[in-house]
Write an enzyme that holds these catalytic residues in place. Structure first.
Site, PDB file in Angstrom:
ATOM      1  N   CYS A  77      23.135 -36.210 -18.841  1.00  0.00           N
ATOM      2  CA  CYS A  77      24.290 -36.164 -17.933  1.00  0.00           C
ATOM      3  C   CYS A  77      24.158 -37.223 -16.834  1.00  0.00           C
ATOM      4  O   CYS A  77      24.189 -38.410 -17.120  1.00  0.00           O
ATOM      5  CB  CYS A  77      24.490 -34.754 -17.391  1.00  0.00           C
ATOM      6  SG  CYS A  77      26.121 -34.499 -16.654  1.00  0.00           S
ATOM      7  N   HIS A 175      24.989 -31.599 -22.275  1.00  0.00           N
ATOM      8  CA  HIS A 175      23.802 -30.853 -21.864  1.00  0.00           C
ATOM      9  C   HIS A 175      23.155 -30.192 -23.076  1.00  0.00           C
ATOM     10  O   HIS A 175      23.567 -29.089 -23.462  1.00  0.00           O
ATOM     11  CB  HIS A 175      24.185 -29.789 -20.826  1.00  0.00           C
ATOM     12  CG  HIS A 175      24.538 -30.373 -19.503  1.00  0.00           C
ATOM     13  ND1 HIS A 175      23.588 -30.695 -18.561  1.00  0.00           N
ATOM     14  CD2 HIS A 175      25.733 -30.722 -18.980  1.00  0.00           C
ATOM     15  CE1 HIS A 175      24.186 -31.219 -17.498  1.00  0.00           C
ATOM     16  NE2 HIS A 175      25.487 -31.241 -17.730  1.00  0.00           N
ATOM     17  N   GLU A 177      20.426 -28.681 -23.234  1.00  0.00           N
ATOM     18  CA  GLU A 177      19.787 -27.431 -22.807  1.00  0.00           C
ATOM     19  C   GLU A 177      20.782 -26.279 -22.711  1.00  0.00           C
ATOM     20  O   GLU A 177      20.387 -25.118 -22.592  1.00  0.00           O
ATOM     21  CB  GLU A 177      19.064 -27.634 -21.466  1.00  0.00           C
ATOM     22  CG  GLU A 177      19.942 -27.733 -20.250  1.00  0.00           C
ATOM     23  CD  GLU A 177      20.622 -29.080 -20.013  1.00  0.00           C
ATOM     24  OE1 GLU A 177      21.275 -29.221 -18.965  1.00  0.00           O
ATOM     25  OE2 GLU A 177      20.518 -29.989 -20.877  1.00  0.00           O
TER      26      GLU A 177
END
Length: 193
Positions: A77, A175, A177
């Protein structure tokens, strides 16, 4: 294997740590140049604002450290955006690793773009194991333009770089994650580089 997550004034580090723990890949969160240089893999995460983040990096000379790294580095990001040449956010000169600029989405589009979107793969390294173009979770108001180093593109009013790659440097706008199984596979691919 030892992984360093670069600590700077940007959020989302805890989510990245948890994602790595799920992969049995513990990491250290640090702004110590020696620990970053010694790591086998480096993750440069980020949720925040470009100019203040670059100021923090410059004050600690982490900008020079990041550019000098030779092991695999993954920007996420804001981390990826800061690896580009310039960001419109705060009129910020960035690290210049990727030869593209970061622009704000057109005012006609709802920003930030929040939610799941598809990454159309152009280079295989981070995307090994995907039969089809995967969907990832995005939250952003700025985007990196398409360039020679684009590793994946995504459409949101226009086509932008959702992944970048140059030598040992990788970046993703989404993202991983927070992207369920697809994100986990991508992080595993990075850790195997």
């Amino acid at each position: 294997m030892n992984t360093a997550i670069i600590k700077y004034n940007a959020g989302n580090i805890q989510s990245v740590l948890f994602a790595l723990e799920r992969l049995n890949a513990p990491a250290v969160v640090t702004d110590d140049p020696a620990l970053i240089r010694e790591a086998d893999k480096v993750i440069f995460p980020g949720v925040g604002e470009a100019s203040s983040a670059m100021q923090y990096l410059r004050e600690r000379r982490l900008d020079e450290v990041i550019k000098s790294l030779e092991q695999p580095v993954l920007g996420i990001c804001l981390g990826m955006q800061l690896m580009c040449t310039h960001s419109d956010e705060g009129d910020t000169t960035c690290l210049g690793i990727f030869d593209t600029q970061v622009k704000k989405f057109d005012q006609g589009l709802k920003t930030p773009q929040i939610g799941w979107n598809q990454a159309k793969q152009k280079r295989p390294e981070l995307f090994a194991g995907f039969d089809e173009d995967p969907y990832f979770y995005f939250v952003h108001s700025y985007y990196a333009g398409v360039c020679d180093e684009t590793a994946a593109t995504t459409e949101y009013g226009l086509s932008f770089s959702s992944a970048l790659q140059k030598k040992n440097f990788y970046g993703v706008q989404f993202h991983p994650e927070k992207s369920a199984e697809a994100g986990q596979i991508l992080l595993e691919n990075f850790l195997k580089l």
